[in-house]
Design an enzyme around this catalytic site. Sequence first.
Site, PDB file in Angstrom:
ATOM      1  N   HIS A  21       0.841  -1.206   0.000  1.00 10.63           N
ATOM      2  CA  HIS A  21       0.000   0.000   0.000  1.00 10.63           C
ATOM      3  C   HIS A  21       0.879   1.261   0.000  1.00 10.63           C
ATOM      4  O   HIS A  21       0.620   2.203  -0.739  1.00 10.63           O
ATOM      5  CB  HIS A  21      -0.894   0.044   1.247  1.00 10.63           C
ATOM      6  N   LYS A  45     -17.146  -7.206   8.563  1.00 14.44           N
ATOM      7  CA  LYS A  45     -17.817  -7.018   9.851  1.00 14.44           C
ATOM      8  C   LYS A  45     -16.850  -7.197  11.030  1.00 14.44           C
ATOM      9  O   LYS A  45     -17.056  -6.658  12.096  1.00 14.44           O
ATOM     10  CB  LYS A  45     -18.984  -8.007   9.989  1.00 14.44           C
ATOM     11  N   ARG A  94      -1.462  -6.277  -8.249  1.00 16.39           N
ATOM     12  CA  ARG A  94      -0.334  -7.141  -7.892  1.00 16.39           C
ATOM     13  C   ARG A  94      -0.065  -8.189  -8.937  1.00 16.39           C
ATOM     14  O   ARG A  94       1.057  -8.503  -9.259  1.00 16.39           O
ATOM     15  CB  ARG A  94      -0.626  -7.842  -6.563  1.00 16.39           C
ATOM     16  N   SER A 132      -2.855  -7.692   2.943  1.00 20.05           N
ATOM     17  CA  SER A 132      -3.189  -7.548   4.368  1.00 20.05           C
ATOM     18  C   SER A 132      -3.616  -8.905   4.939  1.00 20.05           C
ATOM     19  O   SER A 132      -3.267  -9.244   6.071  1.00 20.05           O
ATOM     20  CB  SER A 132      -4.311  -6.536   4.551  1.00 20.05           C
TER      21      SER A 132
HETATM   22  N1  ATP Z   1       1.101  -5.351  -2.239  1.00 19.62           N
HETATM   23  C1  ATP Z   1       0.306  -4.565  -2.977  1.00 19.62           C
HETATM   24  N2  ATP Z   1       0.777  -4.015  -4.103  1.00 19.62           N
HETATM   25  C2  ATP Z   1      -0.016  -3.254  -4.873  1.00 19.62           C
HETATM   26  N3  ATP Z   1      -1.309  -2.991  -4.630  1.00 19.62           N
HETATM   27  C3  ATP Z   1      -1.822  -3.519  -3.530  1.00 19.62           C
HETATM   28  C4  ATP Z   1      -1.049  -4.326  -2.639  1.00 19.62           C
HETATM   29  N4  ATP Z   1      -1.848  -4.727  -1.607  1.00 19.62           N
HETATM   30  C5  ATP Z   1      -3.058  -4.186  -1.870  1.00 19.62           C
HETATM   31  N5  ATP Z   1      -3.057  -3.480  -3.011  1.00 19.62           N
HETATM   32  C6  ATP Z   1      -4.156  -2.758  -3.608  1.00 19.62           C
HETATM   33  O1  ATP Z   1      -4.612  -1.784  -2.712  1.00 19.62           O
HETATM   34  C7  ATP Z   1      -6.027  -1.602  -2.854  1.00 19.62           C
HETATM   35  C8  ATP Z   1      -6.691  -1.753  -1.497  1.00 19.62           C
HETATM   36  O2  ATP Z   1      -6.608  -3.078  -1.140  1.00 19.62           O
HETATM   37  P1  ATP Z   1      -7.017  -3.736   0.235  1.00 19.62           P
HETATM   38  O3  ATP Z   1      -7.222  -2.728   1.289  1.00 19.62           O
HETATM   39  O4  ATP Z   1      -8.079  -4.729  -0.049  1.00 19.62           O
HETATM   40  O5  ATP Z   1      -5.647  -4.503   0.565  1.00 19.62           O
HETATM   41  P2  ATP Z   1      -5.352  -6.033   0.536  1.00 19.62           P
HETATM   42  O6  ATP Z   1      -3.911  -6.189   0.853  1.00 19.62           O
HETATM   43  O7  ATP Z   1      -5.854  -6.637  -0.732  1.00 19.62           O
HETATM   44  O8  ATP Z   1      -6.217  -6.497   1.788  1.00 19.62           O
HETATM   45  P3  ATP Z   1      -6.996  -7.895   1.978  1.00 19.62           P
HETATM   46  O9  ATP Z   1      -5.958  -8.955   1.876  1.00 19.62           O
HETATM   47  O10 ATP Z   1      -7.598  -7.739   3.353  1.00 19.62           O
HETATM   48  O11 ATP Z   1      -8.021  -7.931   0.878  1.00 19.62           O
HETATM   49  C9  ATP Z   1      -6.453  -2.602  -3.912  1.00 19.62           C
HETATM   50  O12 ATP Z   1      -6.456  -1.948  -5.174  1.00 19.62           O
HETATM   51  C10 ATP Z   1      -5.359  -3.632  -3.882  1.00 19.62           C
HETATM   52  O13 ATP Z   1      -5.234  -4.292  -5.117  1.00 19.62           O
HETATM   53 MG    MG Z   2      -7.889  -7.072  -1.118  1.00 23.55          MG
END
Ligand code: ATP
Ligand code: MG
Length: 169
Positions: A21, A45, A94, A132
């Site tokens: 992020h 939730k 990703r 995450s």
């Molecule tokens: N490592 C990463 N590199 C690039 N983009 C990312 C990465 N992790 C998340 N994103 C992007 O950030 C945005 C917000 O994602 P989000 O908050 O769902 O994170 P996540 O890591 O996918 O969390 P979860 O695993 O809980 O779904 C989405 O567009 C997701 O594709």
């Molecule tokens: Mg996600």
Amino acid sequence: MSRASRLAVYPGSFDPLTNGHVDIILRGARLFDRIIVAVLVNADKAPLFPAEERLDLIREVFKGQSNVEAEMFGGLLVDYVRQRGASVIVRGLRAVSDFEYEMQMALMNRHLLADAETVFMMPAEQYTYVSSRLIREVVALGGTVTGLVPPEVEGRLAARHAAGKTRRR
Ligand SMILES: Nc1ncnc2c1ncn2[C@@H]1O[C@H](COP(=O)(O)OP(=O)(O)OP(=O)(O)O)[C@@H](O)[C@H]1O
Ligand SMILES: [Mg+2]
């Protein structure tokens, strides 16, 4: 017409913020005048971190970066984007596995708000496998996530794990 200052919104659950992020936020901050990291309340939730804590962590990590802000939002993303006067929605890609869902979301958001453009960015290679969800799992099982999340997040995760609170409620 002079080009208005470009405001981007980067929505997500950020439960918690990872270095993937952070990578996308920094790229966005270079590309646009301002970027708001928008923490979605209620997507899940039972998040690991309450929305206020997810927000605090993002603010702490980016406190030295004046064009990066963080806010909470709920409801339809396009309503929030319209309300903030943003013209760009930032999302990260990703791998091909992100593509189908992200494309559907981008096209639905365009249908709902034609004025906003979704911009996708790829993170540095070392973060392409970071999510995450995986971070939560690794920490819950006692693994180390050094280098995959900001130190502030690592500290908060370690404290939660020590308190037996990394198992999701
Ligand atoms: N490592 C990463 N590199 C690039 N983009 C990312 C990465 N992790 C998340 N994103 C992007 O950030 C945005 C917000 O994602 P989000 O908050 O769902 O994170 P996540 O890591 O996918 O969390 P979860 O695993 O809980 O779904 C989405 O567009 C997701 O594709
Ligand atoms: Mg996600």
